[in-house]
Design a protein around this motif. Structure first.
Motif, short mmCIF file in Angstrom:
data_model
loop_
_atom_site.label_atom_id
_atom_site.label_comp_id
_atom_site.label_asym_id
_atom_site.label_seq_id
_atom_site.Cartn_x
_atom_site.Cartn_y
_atom_site.Cartn_z
N ASP A 187 16.41 7.62 -1.32
CA ASP A 187 16.89 6.77 -2.42
C ASP A 187 17.10 5.33 -1.94
O ASP A 187 16.73 4.38 -2.63
N LYS A 188 17.65 5.17 -0.76
CA LYS A 188 17.92 3.85 -0.20
C LYS A 188 16.63 3.06 0.01
O LYS A 188 16.59 1.84 -0.20
N HIS A 189 15.56 3.75 0.41
CA HIS A 189 14.30 3.08 0.76
C HIS A 189 13.23 3.22 -0.32
O HIS A 189 12.05 2.96 -0.05
N HIS A 190 13.63 3.67 -1.52
CA HIS A 190 12.71 3.76 -2.67
C HIS A 190 11.54 4.70 -2.39
O HIS A 190 10.38 4.39 -2.71
N ILE A 191 11.85 5.85 -1.80
CA ILE A 191 10.85 6.88 -1.51
C ILE A 191 11.02 7.98 -2.55
O ILE A 191 12.14 8.39 -2.85
N VAL A 192 9.91 8.50 -3.08
CA VAL A 192 9.95 9.62 -4.00
C VAL A 192 9.37 10.86 -3.33
O VAL A 192 8.64 10.75 -2.35
N MET B 63 0.85 -1.19 0.00
CA MET B 63 0.00 0.00 0.00
C MET B 63 0.89 1.25 0.00
O MET B 63 1.79 1.37 0.82
N ILE B 64 0.62 2.16 -0.90
CA ILE B 64 1.40 3.40 -1.02
C ILE B 64 0.93 4.40 0.03
O ILE B 64 -0.27 4.62 0.21
N LYS B 65 1.90 4.99 0.70
CA LYS B 65 1.63 6.04 1.69
C LYS B 65 2.28 7.34 1.21
O LYS B 65 3.40 7.32 0.69
N SER B 66 1.58 8.45 1.39
CA SER B 66 2.11 9.77 1.05
C SER B 66 1.96 10.68 2.26
O SER B 66 0.87 10.78 2.83
N TYR B 67 3.05 11.32 2.64
CA TYR B 67 3.05 12.18 3.82
C TYR B 67 3.69 13.52 3.55
O TYR B 67 4.63 13.62 2.76
N GLN B 68 3.19 14.53 4.24
CA GLN B 68 3.91 15.78 4.40
C GLN B 68 4.53 15.69 5.80
O GLN B 68 3.82 15.47 6.78
N ILE B 69 5.83 15.87 5.87
CA ILE B 69 6.57 15.69 7.11
C ILE B 69 7.28 17.00 7.44
O ILE B 69 7.87 17.63 6.56
N THR C 108 10.80 20.71 5.51
CA THR C 108 9.56 20.08 5.07
C THR C 108 9.91 19.01 4.03
O THR C 108 10.75 19.24 3.16
N ILE C 109 9.23 17.87 4.17
CA ILE C 109 9.44 16.74 3.26
C ILE C 109 8.09 16.31 2.72
O ILE C 109 7.13 16.17 3.49
N ALA C 110 8.00 16.07 1.41
CA ALA C 110 6.87 15.36 0.82
C ALA C 110 7.43 14.01 0.41
O ALA C 110 8.39 13.94 -0.35
N ALA C 111 6.88 12.94 0.97
CA ALA C 111 7.43 11.61 0.74
C ALA C 111 6.33 10.63 0.39
O ALA C 111 5.24 10.68 0.96
N GLN C 112 6.65 9.74 -0.55
CA GLN C 112 5.68 8.75 -0.99
C GLN C 112 6.39 7.43 -1.26
O GLN C 112 7.45 7.41 -1.89
N GLY C 113 5.81 6.35 -0.75
CA GLY C 113 6.38 5.03 -0.99
C GLY C 113 5.52 3.98 -0.31
O GLY C 113 4.53 4.30 0.34
N ASP C 114 5.93 2.72 -0.45
CA ASP C 114 5.12 1.68 0.19
C ASP C 114 5.28 1.75 1.70
O ASP C 114 6.26 2.30 2.22
N ALA C 115 4.31 1.24 2.40
CA ALA C 115 4.21 1.42 3.85
C ALA C 115 5.44 0.90 4.59
O ALA C 115 5.92 1.55 5.52
N GLU C 116 5.96 -0.26 4.19
CA GLU C 116 7.12 -0.83 4.89
C GLU C 116 8.35 0.05 4.71
O GLU C 116 9.06 0.35 5.67
N ASN C 117 8.62 0.48 3.48
CA ASN C 117 9.77 1.36 3.22
C ASN C 117 9.59 2.70 3.91
O ASN C 117 10.55 3.28 4.41
#
Length: 90
Positions: free
Chosen positions: A27-32, A1-7, A44-53
């Motif tokens: 890059d290491k955890h395949h987050i865009v 499941m893809i998760k997208s966060y503003q951090i 501020t970070i906008a991050a998106q990737g699968d839940a485990e990563n």
């Protein structure tokens, strides 16, 4: 499941390589997404990737890059998915 966060990361996170560290972790955890400095000294970070990563990426962000940085707090909120092919420093 893809998760997208503003951090939002507060502490001593500017001028200490934090954005570069964030990109390396992404890059290491395949987050865009992207990371940028804010005028108030936070990052501020906008991050998106699968839940485990994403869970491992968030742990890395909360830890920070080391000696010169200090993460005092991390807040995150779910956001809508977005289109990105990589992770950028802004």
């Amino acid at each position: 499941m893809i998760k997208s966060y503003q951090i939002n990361v507060i502490g001593r996170v500017q001028g200490v390589g934090f954005r570069w560290y964030t990109k390396q972790a992404a890059d290491k955890h395949h987050i865009v997404g992207w990371v940028k400095n804010e005028l108030d000294g936070s990052v501020t970070i906008a991050a998106q990737g699968d839940a485990e990563n994403m869970a491992v990426f968030l742990h890395d962000i909360a830890t920070g890059p080391g000696f010169y940085s200090q993460v005092d707090g991390v807040t995150k909120k779910l956001i809508a998915t977005f289109n990105a092919n990589n992770f950028a420093i802004r």
